[in-house]
Motif scaffolding. Structure first.
Motif, mmCIF file in Angstrom:
data_model
loop_
_atom_site.group_PDB
_atom_site.id
_atom_site.type_symbol
_atom_site.label_atom_id
_atom_site.label_comp_id
_atom_site.label_asym_id
_atom_site.label_seq_id
_atom_site.Cartn_x
_atom_site.Cartn_y
_atom_site.Cartn_z
ATOM 1 N N ALA A 128 0.770 -1.249 0.080
ATOM 2 C CA ALA A 128 -0.041 0.064 0.084
ATOM 3 C C ALA A 128 0.955 1.382 -0.085
ATOM 4 O O ALA A 128 0.600 2.235 -0.653
ATOM 5 C CB ALA A 128 -0.819 0.035 1.285
ATOM 6 N N SER A 129 2.059 1.396 0.868
ATOM 7 C CA SER A 129 2.760 2.544 0.888
ATOM 8 C C SER A 129 3.493 2.565 -0.620
ATOM 9 O O SER A 129 3.771 3.797 -0.869
ATOM 10 C CB SER A 129 3.914 2.396 1.872
ATOM 11 O OG SER A 129 4.930 1.185 1.526
ATOM 12 N N ILE A 130 3.525 1.611 -1.351
ATOM 13 C CA ILE A 130 4.367 1.778 -2.599
ATOM 14 C C ILE A 130 3.415 2.393 -3.644
ATOM 15 O O ILE A 130 3.767 3.485 -4.239
ATOM 16 C CB ILE A 130 4.658 0.345 -2.978
ATOM 17 C CG1 ILE A 130 5.799 -0.242 -2.354
ATOM 18 C CG2 ILE A 130 5.175 0.266 -4.830
ATOM 19 C CD1 ILE A 130 6.078 -1.720 -2.547
ATOM 20 N N GLN B 194 0.884 4.271 -2.817
ATOM 21 C CA GLN B 194 0.609 5.447 -2.158
ATOM 22 C C GLN B 194 1.903 6.418 -2.671
ATOM 23 O O GLN B 194 1.240 7.576 -3.309
ATOM 24 C CB GLN B 194 0.709 5.551 -0.666
ATOM 25 C CG GLN B 194 -0.652 5.189 0.033
ATOM 26 C CD GLN B 194 -1.745 6.333 0.073
ATOM 27 O OE1 GLN B 194 -1.475 7.304 0.347
ATOM 28 N NE2 GLN B 194 -2.764 5.867 -0.512
ATOM 29 N N SER B 195 2.906 6.197 -2.552
ATOM 30 C CA SER B 195 3.920 7.033 -3.091
ATOM 31 C C SER B 195 3.943 7.334 -4.395
ATOM 32 O O SER B 195 4.312 8.522 -5.049
ATOM 33 C CB SER B 195 5.392 6.592 -2.617
ATOM 34 O OG SER B 195 5.558 5.281 -3.472
ATOM 35 N N HIS B 196 3.157 6.491 -5.077
ATOM 36 C CA HIS B 196 3.040 6.663 -6.523
ATOM 37 C C HIS B 196 1.978 8.006 -6.867
ATOM 38 O O HIS B 196 2.198 8.794 -7.623
ATOM 39 C CB HIS B 196 2.738 5.645 -7.311
ATOM 40 C CG HIS B 196 2.005 5.902 -8.490
ATOM 41 N ND1 HIS B 196 2.778 6.232 -9.872
ATOM 42 C CD2 HIS B 196 0.806 6.030 -9.129
ATOM 43 C CE1 HIS B 196 2.236 6.338 -10.943
ATOM 44 N NE2 HIS B 196 0.942 6.362 -10.468
ATOM 45 N N PHE B 197 0.844 8.253 -5.955
ATOM 46 C CA PHE B 197 0.090 9.108 -6.369
ATOM 47 C C PHE B 197 0.475 10.506 -5.671
ATOM 48 O O PHE B 197 -0.405 11.571 -5.730
ATOM 49 C CB PHE B 197 -1.324 8.625 -5.524
ATOM 50 C CG PHE B 197 -1.588 7.391 -6.513
ATOM 51 C CD1 PHE B 197 -2.083 7.477 -7.750
ATOM 52 C CD2 PHE B 197 -1.757 5.936 -5.881
ATOM 53 C CE1 PHE B 197 -2.503 6.510 -8.485
ATOM 54 C CE2 PHE B 197 -2.352 5.094 -6.595
ATOM 55 C CZ PHE B 197 -2.701 4.982 -7.794
ATOM 56 N N ILE B 198 1.579 10.452 -4.860
ATOM 57 C CA ILE B 198 1.606 11.677 -4.114
ATOM 58 C C ILE B 198 2.558 12.647 -5.197
ATOM 59 O O ILE B 198 3.648 12.289 -5.850
ATOM 60 C CB ILE B 198 2.645 11.613 -3.087
ATOM 61 C CG1 ILE B 198 1.790 10.756 -1.768
ATOM 62 C CG2 ILE B 198 3.392 12.777 -2.459
ATOM 63 C CD1 ILE B 198 2.812 10.348 -0.826
#
Length: 221
Positions: free
Chosen positions: A213-215, A217-221
């Motif tokens: 999920a954190s991977i 997430q980091s893509h959408f920031i």
DNA sequence: TTCTGATCATTA
DNA sequence: TAATGATCAGAA
């Protein structure tokens, strides 16, 4: 059959080009039939993506794009983009682990560079109508690699000490060790507590959903 | 609803 | 048999 991409850029561009299509549309182009469910075809989506991206090593014990050093992984996501499942990485070594270091581990090599392709995975959505998401080309950050290394060393230590039977999926913050086999009858060699060989079921390493999920997430920031 | 342990097809 | 591709399904 498609040609294998010659560069990372070419691979990523292909992955971008299939984003937004449905599974059915990709299957038609690949001349494949969409199974009615994934119960007997659990790896089907992965193979569909491999075809479109031109992966050369189907079912081979190596990276999907060996010459690029990139591993392809599909990941089922829900409507908010959260991962629905843990992600299997590779089989876990159960013998000859005493001299194994994180730096030379198979796991580390596998995750060193991954092309993630999110695919809608909600079971309410018919397989053929599921959408392919935008791809993410990822390498672990320092923090992430440290997390993985910590969990990996803890698990490998237990295996080396013959405590394989005490390991459950609850070990590890981001990495799990779970059964990985055709069924629970399958056995392979491992060390027992007395250092002798015993039979146990094969295990595989899995990434927890909070980590993937954190991977994403980091893509959408 | 989430998570863990179990399971499926295929190939080398 | 062991490795690839993962998801299923009951327990918690």
């Amino acid at each position: 059959m498609k040609t294998t991409p010659k560069s990372e850029e070419e691979l990523f561009e292909r992955a971008r080009n299939i984003a937004g299509f449905t599974v059915l549309e990709l299957a038609i182009e690949a001349n494949m039939l969409v199974p009615s469910n994934l119960i007997k075809d659990k790896g089907w989506i992965g193979q569909l993506l491999e075809w479109h991206l031109g992966a050369c090593s189907r079912n081979k014990p190596k990276q999907d794009f060996e010459h690029l050093g990139i591993e392809l992984k599909s990941i089922p996501i829900g409507h908010k983009g959260q991962p629905l499942e843990t992600t299997s990485i590779c089989i876990a070594p159960l013998v000859q682990v005493h001299e194994l270091s994180w730096e030379q581990s198979y796991l580390r090599k596998k995750i060193s560079r991954i092309l993630w392709i999110p695919v809608e995975g909600k079971r309410e959505i018919p397989l053929s109508k599921r959408l392919i998401g935008y791809p993410i080309l990822w390498s672990p950050s320092k923090t992430q690699e440290l997390q993985l290394k910590t969990d990996w060393e803890e698990i490998i230590d237990m295996i080396a000490l013959g405590q394989i039977e005490q390991i459950t999926a609850r070990h590890g913050e981001v990495l799990q060790l779970r059964p990985k086999a055709a069924n629970s009858q399958v056995r392979t060699n491992a060390y027992g507590t007395d250092g002798k060989l015993i039979k146990t079921f094969p295990r595989g390493f899995y990434l927890r959903t909070c980590f993937t999920a954190s991977i994403l997430q980091s893509h959408f920031i």
